[in-house]
Design a protein around this motif. Structure first.
Motif, short mmCIF file in Angstrom:
data_model
loop_
_atom_site.label_atom_id
_atom_site.label_comp_id
_atom_site.label_asym_id
_atom_site.label_seq_id
_atom_site.Cartn_x
_atom_site.Cartn_y
_atom_site.Cartn_z
N CYS A 1 -6.02 2.21 4.47
CA CYS A 1 -5.23 1.02 4.76
C CYS A 1 -5.91 -0.09 5.71
O CYS A 1 -5.83 0.44 6.90
CB CYS A 1 -3.88 1.67 5.11
SG CYS A 1 -2.96 0.08 5.33
N TRP B 1 -7.06 -0.79 -1.28
CA TRP B 1 -6.94 0.09 -0.27
C TRP B 1 -6.63 1.44 -0.88
O TRP B 1 -7.14 2.31 -0.31
CB TRP B 1 -5.96 -0.48 0.70
CG TRP B 1 -6.26 -1.48 1.53
CD1 TRP B 1 -7.18 -2.39 1.49
CD2 TRP B 1 -5.19 -2.23 2.48
NE1 TRP B 1 -7.10 -3.41 2.43
CE2 TRP B 1 -5.93 -3.32 2.92
CE3 TRP B 1 -3.83 -2.14 2.64
CZ2 TRP B 1 -5.13 -4.20 3.86
CZ3 TRP B 1 -3.01 -3.08 3.51
CH2 TRP B 1 -3.75 -4.16 4.14
N PHE C 1 0.94 -1.12 0.04
CA PHE C 1 0.25 0.08 -0.08
C PHE C 1 0.81 1.18 0.14
O PHE C 1 0.90 2.11 -0.74
CB PHE C 1 -0.73 -0.15 1.38
CG PHE C 1 -1.48 1.19 1.45
CD1 PHE C 1 -2.82 1.73 0.69
CD2 PHE C 1 -1.04 1.89 2.64
CE1 PHE C 1 -3.38 2.95 1.05
CE2 PHE C 1 -1.81 3.46 2.82
CZ PHE C 1 -3.11 3.71 2.15
#
Length: 214
Positions: free
Chosen positions: A163, A157, A128
């Protein structure tokens, strides 16, 4: 100490003078008709940039060995449906959670563009953060190219601007969570046109940013 080079890009994504070979490659790899050359001083580079590339580039001239090595594709030709002028990101983790790191690599040249870590975390968080790092860097530099990631979770995400990790927030993970919050804030407060694409590992092999620890 390595001597500073200056790279003039007459024809590329954004013509200009660049101070690293990686930045030059980001401007020229995959760009039809790219015209560029390195110089030893900024004065020479500025003079060349103001002139025609034909005065400095001899048709068919051979690249210097260092440039030839940097431009080489160690894994052979790219699949036809992969965009060479793009950024691939990936993460690696020793243990999960454990020592996590991530990086971004220019796909066509295989040049590492950025690297972060290691820091205590998980692989998904690293994936991420790597995408957001890539998006922020490309926007800052004004580069138009897609970002490839092989993580479905991380891509999701990023699209949700959140996240959704299950990692416990404690004293050990606090530095990581501060980075997560910065990344989420960036996503909420910035717009971008950069496509975030899924790297199809089964069809194309390992993503160029892979750390090779499988």
């Amino acid at each position: 100490m390595k001597k500073q080079k200056y790279y003039v890009v007459w024809a590329g994504v954004t013509p200009g003078i660049y101070t690293t070979w990686t930045d030059c490659q980001l401007q020229t790899k995959g760009y039809a008709g790219a015209r560029y050359k390195s110089f030893d001083t900024r004065e020479e580079a500025e003079e060349a940039f103001a002139a025609s590339p034909e005065a400095y580039i001899v048709r068919g001239e051979r690249k210097r060995p260092a440039e030839a090595r940097a431009a080489a594709l160690p894994d052979g030709e790219l699949p036809p449906d992969v965009m060479g002028n793009s950024l691939a990101v990936d993460a690696a983790c020793s243990g999960n959670p454990g020592a996590m790191e991530y990086r971004g690599v220019h796909v066509a040249s295989r040049q590492q563009v950025f690297h972060f870590g290691p820091m205590y975390g998980t692989n998904n968080i690293g994936e991420f953060l790597a995408i957001v790092h890539g998006l922020a860097l490309l926007k800052q530099k004004g580069y138009e190219m897609p970002v490839y990631s092989d993580s479905v979770n991380a891509i999701s995400w990023v699209r949700q601007k959140k996240c959704k990790t299950k990692l416990e927030r404690n004293a050990k993970s606090e530095p990581l969570f501060q980075l997560i919050e910065r990344a989420e804030n960036w996503l909420r407060n910035n717009t971008y046109t950069t496509p975030v694409l899924k790297w199809e590992t089964k069809r194309w092999g390992e993503i160029p940013a892979d750390f090779g620890r499988k």
